[in-house]
Write a protein that holds these residues in place. Structure first.
Motif, PDB file in Angstrom:
ATOM      1  N   GLN A  63      -0.615  19.340  19.845  1.00 41.44           N
ATOM      2  CA  GLN A  63      -1.804  19.927  19.118  1.00 41.44           C
ATOM      3  C   GLN A  63      -1.643  19.115  17.836  1.00 41.44           C
ATOM      4  N   ALA A  64      -0.273  18.896  17.257  1.00 40.85           N
ATOM      5  CA  ALA A  64      -0.312  18.299  16.029  1.00 40.85           C
ATOM      6  C   ALA A  64      -0.770  17.045  16.264  1.00 40.85           C
ATOM      7  N   ARG A  65      -0.199  16.016  17.059  1.00 34.46           N
ATOM      8  CA  ARG A  65      -0.510  14.626  17.339  1.00 34.46           C
ATOM      9  C   ARG A  65      -1.916  14.580  17.263  1.00 34.46           C
ATOM     10  N   THR A  66      -2.847  15.422  18.190  1.00 34.41           N
ATOM     11  CA  THR A  66      -4.291  15.207  18.140  1.00 34.41           C
ATOM     12  C   THR A  66      -4.779  15.543  16.888  1.00 34.41           C
ATOM     13  N   LEU A  67      -4.594  16.400  16.044  1.00 33.14           N
ATOM     14  CA  LEU A  67      -5.135  16.530  14.820  1.00 33.14           C
ATOM     15  C   LEU A  67      -4.686  15.473  13.820  1.00 33.14           C
ATOM     16  N   ALA A  68      -3.519  14.957  13.860  1.00 37.28           N
ATOM     17  CA  ALA A  68      -3.082  13.766  12.954  1.00 37.28           C
ATOM     18  C   ALA A  68      -3.863  12.539  13.185  1.00 37.28           C
ATOM     19  N   ALA A  69      -3.925  12.255  14.507  1.00 35.46           N
ATOM     20  CA  ALA A  69      -4.892  11.128  14.945  1.00 35.46           C
ATOM     21  C   ALA A  69      -6.234  11.257  14.424  1.00 35.46           C
ATOM     22  N   ASP A  70      -6.764  12.574  14.657  1.00 41.91           N
ATOM     23  CA  ASP A  70      -8.229  12.837  14.047  1.00 41.91           C
ATOM     24  C   ASP A  70      -8.306  12.423  12.600  1.00 41.91           C
ATOM     25  N   ARG A  71      -7.385  12.603  11.848  1.00 43.74           N
ATOM     26  CA  ARG A  71      -7.253  12.547  10.384  1.00 43.74           C
ATOM     27  C   ARG A  71      -6.720  11.168   9.942  1.00 43.74           C
ATOM     28  N   GLY A  72      -6.312  10.303  10.937  1.00 44.44           N
ATOM     29  CA  GLY A  72      -5.990   8.813  10.572  1.00 44.44           C
ATOM     30  C   GLY A  72      -4.468   8.837  10.026  1.00 44.44           C
ATOM     31  N   ALA A  89       0.785  -1.095  -0.009  1.00 49.17           N
ATOM     32  CA  ALA A  89      -0.155   0.013  -0.019  1.00 49.17           C
ATOM     33  C   ALA A  89       0.987   1.407  -0.070  1.00 49.17           C
ATOM     34  N   ALA A  90       0.385   2.178  -0.707  1.00 56.54           N
ATOM     35  CA  ALA A  90       1.131   3.761  -0.637  1.00 56.54           C
ATOM     36  C   ALA A  90       1.099   4.405   0.412  1.00 56.54           C
ATOM     37  N   VAL A  91       2.167   4.969   1.032  1.00 59.60           N
ATOM     38  CA  VAL A  91       2.412   5.584   2.256  1.00 59.60           C
ATOM     39  C   VAL A  91       2.998   6.963   1.768  1.00 59.60           C
ATOM     40  N   ALA A  92       2.368   8.118   2.092  1.00 57.53           N
ATOM     41  CA  ALA A  92       3.084   9.316   1.768  1.00 57.53           C
ATOM     42  C   ALA A  92       3.407  10.106   3.099  1.00 57.53           C
ATOM     43  N   VAL A  93       4.822  10.466   3.145  1.00 59.09           N
ATOM     44  CA  VAL A  93       5.570  10.854   4.323  1.00 59.09           C
ATOM     45  C   VAL A  93       5.905  12.472   4.212  1.00 59.09           C
ATOM     46  N   GLU A  94       5.380  13.196   5.166  1.00 59.05           N
ATOM     47  CA  GLU A  94       5.890  14.355   5.292  1.00 59.05           C
ATOM     48  C   GLU A  94       6.615  14.581   6.269  1.00 59.05           C
ATOM     49  N   ILE A  95       8.009  15.209   6.268  1.00 56.27           N
ATOM     50  CA  ILE A  95       8.978  15.313   7.385  1.00 56.27           C
ATOM     51  C   ILE A  95       9.236  16.960   7.533  1.00 56.27           C
ATOM     52  N   LYS A  96       9.460  16.961   9.066  1.00 52.17           N
ATOM     53  CA  LYS A  96       9.750  18.289   9.398  1.00 52.17           C
ATOM     54  C   LYS A  96      10.652  18.264  10.533  1.00 52.17           C
ATOM     55  N   ARG A  97      11.477  19.236  11.077  1.00 51.18           N
ATOM     56  CA  ARG A  97      12.287  19.317  12.000  1.00 51.18           C
ATOM     57  C   ARG A  97      11.307  19.344  13.228  1.00 51.18           C
ATOM     58  N   ARG A  98      10.441  20.375  13.301  1.00 54.34           N
ATOM     59  CA  ARG A  98       9.494  20.758  14.364  1.00 54.34           C
ATOM     60  C   ARG A  98       8.014  20.340  13.731  1.00 54.34           C
ATOM     61  N   GLY A  99       7.564  19.441  14.266  1.00 56.66           N
ATOM     62  CA  GLY A  99       6.033  19.068  13.723  1.00 56.66           C
ATOM     63  C   GLY A  99       5.053  19.787  14.422  1.00 56.66           C
ATOM     64  N   ASP A 100       4.337  20.543  13.633  1.00 54.03           N
ATOM     65  CA  ASP A 100       3.352  21.290  14.316  1.00 54.03           C
ATOM     66  C   ASP A 100       1.824  21.122  13.492  1.00 54.03           C
ATOM     67  N   ILE A 101       1.133  21.825  13.629  1.00 55.92           N
ATOM     68  CA  ILE A 101      -0.430  21.647  12.861  1.00 55.92           C
ATOM     69  C   ILE A 101      -0.329  22.032  11.397  1.00 55.92           C
ATOM     70  N   ASP A 102       0.372  22.917  11.342  1.00 53.92           N
ATOM     71  CA  ASP A 102       0.572  23.643   9.749  1.00 53.92           C
ATOM     72  C   ASP A 102       1.068  22.216   8.901  1.00 53.92           C
ATOM     73  N   GLY A 103       2.088  21.569   9.415  1.00 64.05           N
ATOM     74  CA  GLY A 103       2.669  20.446   8.760  1.00 64.05           C
ATOM     75  C   GLY A 103       1.526  19.257   8.455  1.00 64.05           C
ATOM     76  N   VAL A 104       0.748  19.117   9.556  1.00 62.07           N
ATOM     77  CA  VAL A 104      -0.419  18.090   9.434  1.00 62.07           C
ATOM     78  C   VAL A 104      -1.375  18.529   8.277  1.00 62.07           C
ATOM     79  N   GLU A 105      -1.614  19.720   8.400  1.00 64.76           N
ATOM     80  CA  GLU A 105      -2.572  20.316   7.342  1.00 64.76           C
ATOM     81  C   GLU A 105      -1.797  20.045   5.906  1.00 64.76           C
TER      82      GLU A 105
END
Length: 234
Positions: free
Chosen positions: A203-212, A157-173
């Motif tokens: 906050q980013a973890r919470t948003l990410a979990a909400d969006r799977g 299955a395909a998996v898209a990975v977004e990489i950040k030094r500091r992960g915040d809500i903008d990165g999840v969006e």
């Protein structure tokens, strides 16, 4: 670079006016033409400054008056003028130190652990995402920008990975937008997302979990092979 420590007052005359009363300060005149006024506090930030290109004249300038109307003796007033005609007026009461230094060409800052480095290392150690993962491509193109890493898991299955030094809500969006677009492609769908960073805000973890979206904390030293978890006491 010229460094002057002096008792001085400073006036900025332009789109607005600002005044610094008489005090001992550091005046920096850089080779690029910029002039900065520093105090002994405030960390790296100057109290006032004039960005290049600008012109420095030592001596009274006709027609220019400080905010309080005070005059200065010839040679005791620095008038710094930028290309838009704004002025930085430095009225010097006493010079405590005056020196000039040739610094030469600076090679620039070399950053370690930036997002590009993390992307390369994670691509080289794609198994960090899980057993059976394989790399498809770095900088996978989409109509709204490249996905940092596209991979396939052990089931294909395909998996898209977004990489950040500091992960915040903008990165999840950002990753959410990529996933919405990628999942329209019948050759890729379903595509799930992984948000990877050295540090991920709650906050980013919470948003990410909400969006799977799965969150992955990256250990930069481990990816570089400079850390062995088996040697840790805790």
């Amino acid at each position: 670079m010229r460094l002057v420590i002096a008792r001085c007052s400073v006036d900025y005359v332009g789109r607005l006016t600002a005044h610094l009363p008489m005090a001992t300060r550091l005046l920096m005149v850089k080779a690029d033409g910029s002039v900065l006024v520093h105090s002994d506090g405030g960390s790296y930030k100057p109290l006032n400054w004039m960005s290049p290109p600008c012109k420095l004249v030592e001596g009274n300038a006709a027609g220019i008056e400080s905010a309080d109307g005070a005059s200065a003796s010839p040679g005791r007033l620095w008038t710094v003028t930028n290309k838009t005609g704004e002025h930085l007026l430095i009225s010097i009461d006493e010079v405590l130190h005056d020196s000039a230094h040739e610094l030469g060409v600076d090679p620039g800052l070399v950053k370690d652990g930036v997002e590009a480095h993390l992307q390369v290392l994670l691509a080289q150690h794609i198994e960090t995402l899980g057993d059976g993962f394989r790399l498809v491509r770095r900088e996978y193109p989409t109509a709204i920008g490249p996905v940092d890493i596209m991979a396939r898991d052990g089931a294909g299955a395909a998996v898209a990975v977004e990489i950040k030094r500091r992960g915040d809500i903008d990165g999840v969006e950002q990753l959410t937008r990529y996933l919405e677009l990628l999942n329209r492609d019948p050759l890729l769908a379903p595509v799930r997302g992984v948000f990877a960073a050295q540090e991920i805000k709650p906050q980013a973890r919470t948003l990410a979990a909400d969006r799977g979206i799965h969150c992955l904390v990256l250990d930069y030293d481990l990816l570089r092979g400079r850390d062995d978890p088996s040697q840790r006491l805790f």
